[in-house]
Write an enzyme that holds these catalytic residues in place. Structure first.
Site, PDB file in Angstrom:
ATOM      1  N   GLN A 408       0.873  -1.186   0.000  1.00 32.25           N
ATOM      2  CA  GLN A 408       0.000   0.000   0.000  1.00 32.25           C
ATOM      3  C   GLN A 408       0.905   1.230   0.000  1.00 32.25           C
ATOM      4  O   GLN A 408       1.331   1.702   1.039  1.00 32.25           O
ATOM      5  CB  GLN A 408      -0.928  -0.053   1.216  1.00 32.25           C
ATOM      6  CG  GLN A 408      -1.894  -1.232   1.168  1.00 32.25           C
ATOM      7  CD  GLN A 408      -2.476  -1.555   2.528  1.00 32.25           C
ATOM      8  OE1 GLN A 408      -1.752  -1.910   3.456  1.00 32.25           O
ATOM      9  NE2 GLN A 408      -3.787  -1.428   2.663  1.00 32.25           N
ATOM     10  N   HIS A 419       6.122   3.636   6.492  1.00 36.80           N
ATOM     11  CA  HIS A 419       7.336   2.838   6.317  1.00 36.80           C
ATOM     12  C   HIS A 419       6.936   1.762   5.317  1.00 36.80           C
ATOM     13  O   HIS A 419       6.099   0.908   5.612  1.00 36.80           O
ATOM     14  CB  HIS A 419       7.733   2.244   7.671  1.00 36.80           C
ATOM     15  CG  HIS A 419       9.032   1.498   7.664  1.00 36.80           C
ATOM     16  ND1 HIS A 419       9.766   1.304   8.806  1.00 36.80           N
ATOM     17  CD2 HIS A 419       9.721   0.887   6.672  1.00 36.80           C
ATOM     18  CE1 HIS A 419      10.857   0.616   8.517  1.00 36.80           C
ATOM     19  NE2 HIS A 419      10.837   0.349   7.219  1.00 36.80           N
ATOM     20  N   HIS A 421       6.140  -1.353   3.272  1.00 37.46           N
ATOM     21  CA  HIS A 421       6.152  -2.746   3.680  1.00 37.46           C
ATOM     22  C   HIS A 421       5.254  -3.549   2.757  1.00 37.46           C
ATOM     23  O   HIS A 421       4.341  -3.014   2.130  1.00 37.46           O
ATOM     24  CB  HIS A 421       5.711  -2.914   5.140  1.00 37.46           C
ATOM     25  CG  HIS A 421       4.362  -2.320   5.439  1.00 37.46           C
ATOM     26  ND1 HIS A 421       4.168  -0.970   5.636  1.00 37.46           N
ATOM     27  CD2 HIS A 421       3.138  -2.903   5.584  1.00 37.46           C
ATOM     28  CE1 HIS A 421       2.884  -0.737   5.900  1.00 37.46           C
ATOM     29  NE2 HIS A 421       2.247  -1.902   5.869  1.00 37.46           N
ATOM     30  N   HIS A 423       2.712  -6.848   2.475  1.00 36.17           N
ATOM     31  CA  HIS A 423       1.915  -7.884   3.116  1.00 36.17           C
ATOM     32  C   HIS A 423       2.034  -9.155   2.278  1.00 36.17           C
ATOM     33  O   HIS A 423       1.808  -9.132   1.062  1.00 36.17           O
ATOM     34  CB  HIS A 423       0.439  -7.477   3.174  1.00 36.17           C
ATOM     35  CG  HIS A 423       0.158  -6.266   4.004  1.00 36.17           C
ATOM     36  ND1 HIS A 423      -0.231  -6.347   5.320  1.00 36.17           N
ATOM     37  CD2 HIS A 423       0.210  -4.948   3.699  1.00 36.17           C
ATOM     38  CE1 HIS A 423      -0.415  -5.121   5.795  1.00 36.17           C
ATOM     39  NE2 HIS A 423      -0.152  -4.253   4.830  1.00 36.17           N
TER      40      HIS A 423
END
Length: 489
Positions: A408, A419, A421, A423
């Site tokens: 996202q 930050h 990342h 999933h």
């Protein structure tokens, strides 16, 4: 036809002249002698801004401790003010608006509300409409003690170190990389700011006499040459009190290492013209940064902040408590080391407090890069290689042949932790009535809120057990298909 060609030539000349004019901007680098009288120092700042603004400068640079210099810790603490709402900074903001200039105010004594016995040494940039566009808290503190000579210069006695470098600031004179004084002795900081596309490096300073005579010009010229940036170092000068004297020689250095302005040993300012087209020429003709071996010269350990510091207002969310034991930074949050199951040189993977599917885990870079575009090439390669490895692991552990992997990237995409990342969610046939409903569930998923009606947070014990199990599974994972050697936490 001849007239047409002449008009076309004139047009090209006008465009070239306009482009050259746009690439050149004037700045003023200032020098002053701060004392333990805030009103007198403010009057000096006001006069310097007023005079420099008459010379058509776009930005004025002031030295470290331009607010005051005291001869004892008690007064230093007593005079400190908050940045937002402090009367001194409010006066600087009014001066920026009055004279229609940007200001670099370096090394202010920032009051720490939670700890009245300590301060931050904070560099702020104010735009010409009076907004504080960025704040940088000094990371590297001068620490010198020679008992036999009764010399004790230990900033750390009063100053708390900042935790981050800050992303370069867009300004009318170029992208500004922020630092303070002694930071110039940390070349990695300057290089990191340049990697982040800084065009100017600023070192507002109050350098001592002895070290300045030996190193001042050499260090600043070196930072300019090795980073192919303009370097602007406003400076304190002269005698502040019976205990302290500063060197002066506020400088502006161009990307080739030439000194464009030097204020000598008197209070005042010098005007310099910055030419960003010339900077581009230097970088194009000697492309040092394209020659860097990023696998060797990594900068991943430096923590980056992109947004200006803002005080928490009424109703602001309370950050979750820091977990016990060692942890890793994940945006504004802390991930316990016991919940991390894999690390590489630049990336780590950890279990999730609230899972959309069984085995839902996350991968993030070590450095707090907010967006995909903020990753260096080295970080991006490592980040996506880790995603591939962790996907392979989770499919093996959960006996699946599919995963949903999503990033996202930005608030409009649903990013709640600043930050970047990924999933990674193992998938099985029929786990959602409609396959794409997983994305709807992910939009409701906020892993760090205290409650969720469908997905209550897991206990740390449950997460730690899963991480330990995944570390064991990694030891038996077949990594012969292009994956790197494992590096377990």
């Amino acid at each position: 036809m001849k007239t047409f060609l002449l008009l076309k030539q004139c047009k090209h000349q006008l465009i070239r002249h306009f482009s050259e004019a746009m690439s050149k901007q004037r700045i003023a680098v200032c020098q002053m002698t701060s004392v333990a009288d805030k009103a007198a120092n403010l009057e000096c700042v006001s006069q310097l801004i007023s005079n420099a603004a008459k010379e058509d400068v776009k930005m004025v640079f002031f030295p470290e401790a331009c607010d005051y210099i005291c001869d004892n810790n008690q007064d230093t603490l007593k005079f400190a003010e908050p940045i937002v709402g402090g009367s001194t900074v409010d006066s600087y903001r009014q001066l920026a608006v009055k004279h229609n200039v940007w200001l670099s105010m370096g090394g202010l004594h920032e009051q720490i509300k939670e700890d009245p016995n300590r301060i931050f040494n904070t560099h702020i940039i104010i735009n010409n409409t009076g907004d504080i566009v960025q704040q940088y808290r000094k990371r590297l503190h001068f620490d010198k003690q020679i008992p036999e000579r009764n010399v004790r210069l230990k900033e750390i006695d009063l100053c708390s170190p900042g935790r981050h470098i800050v992303a370069p600031v867009d300004s009318p004179v170029g992208k500004i990389g922020m630092a303070i004084c002694y930071d110039m002795r940390c070349p990695e900081l300057s290089t990191a700011l340049t990697v982040l596309r800084a065009q100017l490096l600023t070192f507002p300073s109050a350098f001592t006499q002895a070290t300045s005579k030996a190193h001042w010009h050499n260090i600043l010229r070196a930072r300019a040459i090795e980073n192919q940036c303009y370097v602007i170092a406003a400076a304190q000068v002269g005698t502040h009190n019976t205990k302290r004297r500063s060197y002066g020689h506020a400088l502006c250095v161009d990307p080739w290492g030439r000194v464009l302005a030097d204020c000598g040993e008197e209070t005042g300012y010098r005007v310099a013209e910055l030419d960003l087209a010339q900077l581009d020429d230097v970088r194009r003709n000697m492309p040092v940064f394209s020659h860097r071996r990023n696998a060797v010269h990594s900068l991943y350990a430096l923590s980056l902040r992109t947004e200006s510091l803002e005080p928490a207002g009424a109703g602001a969310p309370v950050p979750p408590p820091k977990p016990p034991g060692p942890s890793r930074q994940f945006g504004h949050l802390q991930i316990p080391d016991t919940c991390v199951f894999y690390t590489s040189d630049l990336t780590y993977a950890f279990v999730n407090i609230r899972c959309v599917t069984p085995g839902h885990v996350l991968v993030a870079p070590w450095r707090c890069a907010e967006r995909n575009e903020d990753l260096t090439d080295e970080e991006a390669r490592d980040f996506y290689a880790t995603i591939r490895l962790v996907q392979k692991l989770m499919e093996k552990v959960h006996n699946t042949e599919s995963c949903t992997m999503t990033i996202q990237d930005g608030p409009d995409a649903g990013q709640t932790v600043k930050h970047i990342h990924c999933h990674i969610m193992p998938r099985k046939k029929g786990d959602f009535i409609q396959n794409d409903l997983i994305y709807l569930e992910l939009t409701k998923h906020d892993q760090f809120q205290s409650s969720h009606p469908a997905k209550p947070p897991r206990s740390f014990q449950e997460m730690e057990a899963e991480a330990a199990s995944l570390r064991e599974s990694l030891l038996t994972l077949d990594t012969n298909s292009g994956f790197r050697n494992l590096n377990l936490p």
